[in-house]
Design an enzyme around this catalytic site. Structure first.
Site, PDB file in Angstrom:
ATOM      1  N   HIS A  24      -5.283  -4.740 -10.935  1.00 62.26           N
ATOM      2  CA  HIS A  24      -5.882  -4.467  -9.626  1.00 62.26           C
ATOM      3  C   HIS A  24      -7.400  -4.587  -9.765  1.00 62.26           C
ATOM      4  O   HIS A  24      -7.996  -4.048 -10.688  1.00 62.26           O
ATOM      5  CB  HIS A  24      -5.492  -3.044  -9.225  1.00 62.26           C
ATOM      6  CG  HIS A  24      -6.033  -2.573  -7.922  1.00 62.26           C
ATOM      7  ND1 HIS A  24      -6.996  -1.588  -7.829  1.00 62.26           N
ATOM      8  CD2 HIS A  24      -5.732  -2.924  -6.652  1.00 62.26           C
ATOM      9  CE1 HIS A  24      -7.256  -1.347  -6.567  1.00 62.26           C
ATOM     10  NE2 HIS A  24      -6.511  -2.140  -5.828  1.00 62.26           N
ATOM     11  N   HIS A  45       0.805  -1.221   0.000  1.00 64.69           N
ATOM     12  CA  HIS A  45       0.000   0.000   0.000  1.00 64.69           C
ATOM     13  C   HIS A  45       0.839   1.274   0.000  1.00 64.69           C
ATOM     14  O   HIS A  45       0.427   2.297   0.559  1.00 64.69           O
ATOM     15  CB  HIS A  45      -0.967   0.005   1.195  1.00 64.69           C
ATOM     16  CG  HIS A  45      -2.209  -0.806   0.959  1.00 64.69           C
ATOM     17  ND1 HIS A  45      -2.660  -1.774   1.840  1.00 64.69           N
ATOM     18  CD2 HIS A  45      -3.083  -0.807  -0.064  1.00 64.69           C
ATOM     19  CE1 HIS A  45      -3.761  -2.328   1.362  1.00 64.69           C
ATOM     20  NE2 HIS A  45      -4.040  -1.768   0.200  1.00 64.69           N
TER      21      HIS A  45
END
Length: 395
Positions: free
Chosen positions: A291, A191
């Site tokens: 993603h 992240h």
């Protein structure tokens, strides 16, 4: 076939709100797509409203021309909000065009190269606290049929980690690897948390667990940092979910910043832009692993790409979801016993929405929590599988 209306529908999805875009034509056909952007729902709704005025009366089948001109005519180009709205418009135009012809979107994108894609599970770990919790959740998820597991074990880390904290954070990784064995693939999410030396240190510690990749080790706006980390990392590096449009991906590929490329169809520019980015990746022999942590329409669009792109390697997908995921659309995904998701049959994107069911779950504010110690709580306690499972012994 002229566009008469472009509007939005919003549904609460626990950690975010899904935004669906609906394109209506003068021939009575409707195309749908997803424009989910976590924490920025109101901004995206405004951006879609601007596009609605711009596209009214345009030919719904002239996709390339419409998207090119909207990009060309915009004074402020790019950015996650504008590109999410534009991506959804593009996908809705593909959906309605394919519906008009009675074919799936992948037929219009060159036809299938496969009938299934290898998936890895996200969200399987929600609620886990101890290493034993993670190991038990991993075994349940593998029991469903998944052969890949992804999660972020780094809690609220911000740029730097003390050695003792890193050791503690890697205990669940060790427990999961021991529980599932070497044949299940692990994917470790970062992240964008770490500075360069910390990311390199984390990558070196991860090597013993043999992850497929270490995702977004550094903030997404730092290509130089990513190049440096990859040059010293013993494990492959993945990135791209927060990159938008080809102009971001070109320098990353040219500088060998990544081993896996992860654009998101909902943000990167839509289906045709994703196809172009995959071609850029293929020219560098970099596998494509989009993603996809969002809703049924994002997954449907990503699966259409999985059907057509030779270098499509992995599909990210949530292992469980809110109980109403199966109510709000006709999504009926098939997960095979060896961890593949079948490409759905059907025209367009292969999915329809149930607006009455959506209305039962109105907008609810959900702040983003990436730098919070509850980031692992991304699914509700009553989350459930929404897959049709083949041979996994779970129903």
């Amino acid at each position: 076939m002229k566009i008469t209306h472009l509007d939005t529908v919003v549904v609460d999805f626990y950690r975010t709100n899904l935004i669906f875009v609906r394109l209506t034509t003068d021939e009575g056909l409707t195309g749908i797509a997803e424009a989910t952007l976590e924490g920025q729902e109101h901004a995206v709704l405004g951006a879609v409203a601007v596009l609605a005025e711009a596209v009214r009366g345009k030919d719904a089948t002239r996709i390339t021309q419409t998207i090119y001109e909207l990009n060309r005519d915009a004074y402020w180009r790019g950015g996650p909000v504008s590109m999410t709205a534009l991506s959804a418009l593009e996908m809705a135009m593909w959906d309605v065009s394919a519906r008009a012809l009675g074919v799936p979107v992948h037929r219009m994108l060159g036809g299938q190269v496969r009938d299934r894609v290898r998936a890895y599970a996200n969200g399987w770990f929600s609620g886990a606290v101890t290493p034993e919790d993670f190991a038990e959740a991993a075994l349940r998820t593998v029991g469903q049929g998944f052969r890949g597991l992804k999660w972020d074990p780094f809690e609220a880390a911000d740029l730097f980690l003390e050695p003792r904290d890193l050791r503690r954070m890697l205990e669940p990784v060790e427990a999961v690897r021991a529980a599932v064995g070497d044949d299940v693939e692990l994917f470790i999410e970062g992240h964008g948390r770490f500075d360069v030396p910390t990311a390199i240190r984390v990558a070196r510690e991860l090597e013993r667990y043999q992850p497929v990749f270490f995702e977004e080790p550094c903030p997404p706006d730092g290509i130089d940092a990513l190049v440096e980390v990859r040059s010293k990392s013993p494990v492959p590096i993945a990135a791209g979910e927060r990159w938008i449009g080809r102009n971001t991906f070109v320098p990353a590929l040219a500088r060998n910043a990544v081993d896996y490329l992860q654009p998101d169809v909902t943000h990167a520019g839509g289906l045709l832009e994703m196809s172009f980015i995959s071609t850029l990746a293929a020219a560098h022999y970099v596998p494509f692993a989009p993603h996809n942590p969002s809703g049924p329409l994002s997954t449907a669009a990503t699966l259409q790409l999985g059907a057509t792109l030779p270098n499509f390697r992995y599909l990210e997908i949530m292992a469980t979801d809110v109980p109403w995921r199966s109510d709000i659309s006709s999504e009926r995904l098939r997960l095979t016993a060896d961890g593949d998701v079948m490409i759905p049959e059907g025209i367009g994107l292969g999915i329809d929405l149930d607006y009455d069911a959506i209305a039962e779950h109105p907008f609810t504010p959900h702040p983003m929590r990436i730098f919070s110690d509850v980031v692992a709580d991304i699914r509700p306690p009553d989350a459930r599988s929404y897959f049709n499972l083949e041979g996994a012994g779970v129903r």
